[in-house]
Write an enzyme that holds these catalytic residues in place. Structure first.
Site, PDB file in Angstrom:
ATOM      1  N   ASP A   1      -8.697  -4.667  -6.223  1.00  0.00           N
ATOM      2  CA  ASP A   1      -8.153  -3.912  -5.133  1.00  0.00           C
ATOM      3  C   ASP A   1      -8.669  -2.385  -5.651  1.00  0.00           C
ATOM      4  O   ASP A   1      -8.358  -1.875  -6.591  1.00  0.00           O
ATOM      5  CB  ASP A   1      -6.556  -3.772  -5.056  1.00  0.00           C
ATOM      6  CG  ASP A   1      -6.065  -2.928  -3.978  1.00  0.00           C
ATOM      7  OD1 ASP A   1      -6.818  -2.338  -3.357  1.00  0.00           O
ATOM      8  OD2 ASP A   1      -4.823  -3.132  -3.884  1.00  0.00           O
TER       9      ASP A   1
ATOM     10  N   SER B   1       0.730  -1.111   0.046  1.00  0.00           N
ATOM     11  CA  SER B   1       0.090   0.025   0.018  1.00  0.00           C
ATOM     12  C   SER B   1       0.956   1.079   0.041  1.00  0.00           C
ATOM     13  O   SER B   1       1.843   1.466  -1.005  1.00  0.00           O
ATOM     14  CB  SER B   1      -1.065  -0.107   1.385  1.00  0.00           C
ATOM     15  OG  SER B   1      -1.782   0.999   0.962  1.00  0.00           O
TER      16      SER B   1
END
Length: 556
Positions: free
Chosen positions: A482, A204
């Protein structure tokens, strides 16, 4: 058309308070100022549970036993790498020598802790990606906590001035200084970079940092793996919800799209807006923007999905099921009628008729979010965001301030409605940039030494490569569904690339957020797509190490 009394008689099973599954940084990224309110309710709920003996530290899968096997160590860092300031702080880290062989030293696999306490990353040292890669390379595993998070806090408070050393350049310099100078306890050999190959991993935000480290410090970072690395910073992040809308079960997306459209239409009628908000338990919430931001709550649970049921959340599926469940008085056949069909409508006492999906949405929010507001507190206190004073406590207990400062200064990612009133959509058109970004000026008034810009300086991130960031031995790994994929090199806005051993470029089918970071003790027990990505990661990391050893032998 079913009557209101019949619908009120329906009892749905209670679900866990949704924000328990969502990390602080994700609450802020998805829900902006409302995320801070939910964070505060979460903290209050956990404090109450601890006082009642309902929470015992270290009993969950994510923490059990790790602190015993992996004690914390500290490395002295300058507060400001780019001045002669003599102030320093202690940066926390953990080490695994489980597979280390001094006779044939392997690489150092370092995992960047990112925007949370490093303790939250310890599972990856035990059974996750760090353990997997050190097992096959005979290397040392490290979790490196990020400045201003966990126990690596260099200041006495989180005021605007105190946070001014929290930026990309200082954080990258921390990692570089650590790699070049650390002396690991219990290890006699010098494992510093560049004499030892260091593989830098992050997921991330930390994934973007991993990619940046390979670009900024190529002599120290021999290889890097950016998992769900958000290398593209942006002011408005409306694509986040679009990924969810398109990837969710079509029936659920349809319910959300239509319910939000109805809600926006009703909110435009002042005399009906209070009636509508009352169904959600939020009649006295003053601003409609705050009301619709609470409705985003269940959507944030998409990111909390995981292939490992021990750590993943099923809340999104539970929410979808609740939206589509026909109440008493509506047959299953009528429940499949088109949204807004008279057979699906419920007439309320105030002259308002709504599709049952809206009422199901209302009950879910009321049961799972509004119910967390203490009886002694008003819903305005719990969910209002227009009172500046609510966001100006600068004590170190307000851990949300660190990531929000990064959002407001360099990263952005304000979750707004799609541009140009684009339909369909699953969040309200009232969620504008002005609403979502106002928190930056509320929480961070100008200090004596630093002022937060009117909008984040996203160029500080994007200048390092943006969608096109690339280098030899820089692996890009993302998840197909995602919600952060639009900000990664696998974005629809980025060019496709060839997947090679030197420059891996991989997309995990049905993967959500940094799916490769998680692992089981026995890789063979993992789902097929996770076994596959872990196997491919082992192959390219082993090839990188082979190249390093060959070059070292060649150069004497």
């Amino acid at each position: 058309m079913v009557g209101w009394r019949l619908w009120k008689a329906v009892v749905f099973s209670a679900a866990l308070f949704s924000v328990h599954a969502i990390p602080t940084s994700d609450l802020l990224r998805v829900m902006g100022p409302q995320g801070i309110n939910l964070w505060k309710l979460q903290q209050s709920s956990q404090a109450h549970d601890r006082a009642a003996g309902l929470i015992v530290q270290g009993t969950g899968k994510l923490n059990q036993g790790h602190s015993v096997e992996f004690p914390a160590y500290y490395f002295e860092q300058p507060l400001d790498h780019f001045s002669n300031n003599s102030e320093t702080f202690a940066q926390r880290y953990w080490v695994s020598t489980r597979y280390y062989a001094p006779a044939a030293p392997g690489p150092v696999i370092v995992l960047d802790g990112g925007e949370t306490s490093g303790e939250d990353r310890l599972p990856f040292l035990d059974t996750g990606i760090v353990d997997i890669l050190t097992a096959v390379t005979g290397g040392v595993g490290v979790i490196l906590e990020h400045r201003y998070y966990g126990d690596s806090i260099p200041v006495a408070n989180f005021s605007t001035d105190s946070l001014r050393w929290l930026n990309n350049a200082q954080s990258a310099a921390d990692s570089a200084n650590f790699m070049a100078n650390v002396k690991f306890p219990g290890i006699d050999e010098d494992l510093t970079a560049p004499g030892t190959p260091w593989i830098y991993y992050g997921g991330s935000y930390a994934g973007a940092r991993a990619a940046h480290m390979r670009i900024l410090y190529p002599d120290l970072v021999y290889g890097a793996i950016a998992s769900s690395g958000v290398t593209h910073a942006t002011i408005e992040n409306w694509e986040y919800m679009e990924i969810i809308r398109k990837a969710a079960d079509p029936k659920c997306s349809s319910h959300l799209e239509n319910a939000i459209s109805s809600i926006d239409s009703i909110l435009a009628i002042p005399r009906m807006s209070t009636v509508l908000k009352g169904l959600f338990g939020l009649a006295s919430l003053q601003h409609n923007e705050d009301f619709v931001s609470v409705l985003e709550g269940p959507l944030g649970s998409w990111q909390a999905k995981n292939w490992d049921p021990e750590v993943g959340s099923t809340e999104f599926e539970e929410f979808c099921e609740a939206l589509g469940k026909p109440p008493f008085g509506i047959s299953a056949a009528n429940a499949h009628a088109p949204y807004g069909d008279p057979a699906r409508m419920i007439k309320l006492p105030d002259g308002l008729s709504l599709d049952f999906a809206v009422l199901n949405y209302a009950k879910y929010i009321k049961d799972n979010y509004v119910s967390q507001c203490p009886e002694s507190t008003t819903v305005e206190d719990c969910f209002g965001t227009f009172d500046d004073a609510k966001f100006q406590d600068t004590s170190l207990s307000q851990t949300w301030r660190a990531w929000l400062f990064q959002v407001c200064t360099e990263w952005g990612y304000f979750t707004t409605a799609p541009p140009d009133q684009k339909d369909p959509r699953i969040i309200s058109r009232l969620l504008t940039l002005a609403y979502e970004s106002r928190i930056c000026q509320q929480a961070f008034p100008p200090g004596k030494h630093f002022s937060v810009p009117s909008m984040p300086n996203i160029t500080a991130v994007n200048v390092l490569g943006d969608f096109s960031i690339s280098a030899d031995r820089l692996a890009i790994i993302d998840g197909e569904v995602d919600p952060w994929r639009p900000a990664t090199p696998h974005s629809q806005y980025a060019e496709d690339r060839e997947d090679t051993l030197t420059r891996p470029f991989k997309l995990i089918p049905n993967g959500v957020h940094h799916y490769d970071e998680y692992g089981l003790r026995n890789i063979g027990d993992e789902p097929e797509e996770i076994r596959k990505i872990h196997g491919e990661m082992i192959v390219f990391v082993m090839e990188w190490i082979k190249q390093w050893r060959f070059n070292k032998k060649l150069n004497g």
